[in-house]
Write a protein that holds these residues in place. Structure first.
Motif, PDB file in Angstrom:
ATOM      1  N   GLU A 135       0.941  -1.107  -0.059  1.00  0.00           N
ATOM      2  CA  GLU A 135      -0.083  -0.083   0.089  1.00  0.00           C
ATOM      3  C   GLU A 135       0.958   1.305  -0.031  1.00  0.00           C
ATOM      4  OE1 GLU A 135      -3.342   2.137   2.501  1.00  0.00           O
ATOM      5  OE2 GLU A 135      -2.444   0.337   3.280  1.00  0.00           O
ATOM      6  N   ARG A 147       5.424   3.777   1.217  1.00  0.00           N
ATOM      7  CA  ARG A 147       4.862   2.447   1.429  1.00  0.00           C
ATOM      8  C   ARG A 147       4.483   2.658   3.189  1.00  0.00           C
ATOM      9  NH1 ARG A 147       8.538  -2.393  -0.381  1.00  0.00           N
ATOM     10  NH2 ARG A 147       9.734  -1.470   1.322  1.00  0.00           N
ATOM     11  N   ARG A 148       3.380   1.938   3.441  1.00  0.00           N
ATOM     12  CA  ARG A 148       2.820   2.000   4.689  1.00  0.00           C
ATOM     13  C   ARG A 148       3.971   1.173   5.772  1.00  0.00           C
ATOM     14  NH1 ARG A 148      -1.764   3.082   7.366  1.00  0.00           N
ATOM     15  NH2 ARG A 148      -2.922   3.402   5.412  1.00  0.00           N
TER      16      ARG A 148
END
Length: 56
Positions: A2, A43-44
């Motif tokens: 994500e 990116r998470r």
């Protein structure tokens, strides 16, 4: 995987978007992935890992 926008990350970290931009410029803050010259994404998992290191 994500990816988050700069706005999403700045809200998560509770800093202004300009602070996040300044961190990118000086090599501080979470790892950034550039999708194009004007499209930074995070990116998470990279943001979470950076927070863990910063808290230690």
């Amino acid at each position: 995987m994500e990816y988050l926008t700069s706005e999403e990350v700045s809200m998560w970290l509770r800093v202004s978007p300009s602070t996040l931009c300044r961190w990118r410029q000086i090599g501080h803050g979470p790892r950034v992935t550039w999708l194009s010259r004007t499209c930074p994404r995070y990116r998470r998992s990279d943001v979470a890992a950076w927070l863990e290191r910063a808290a230690a």
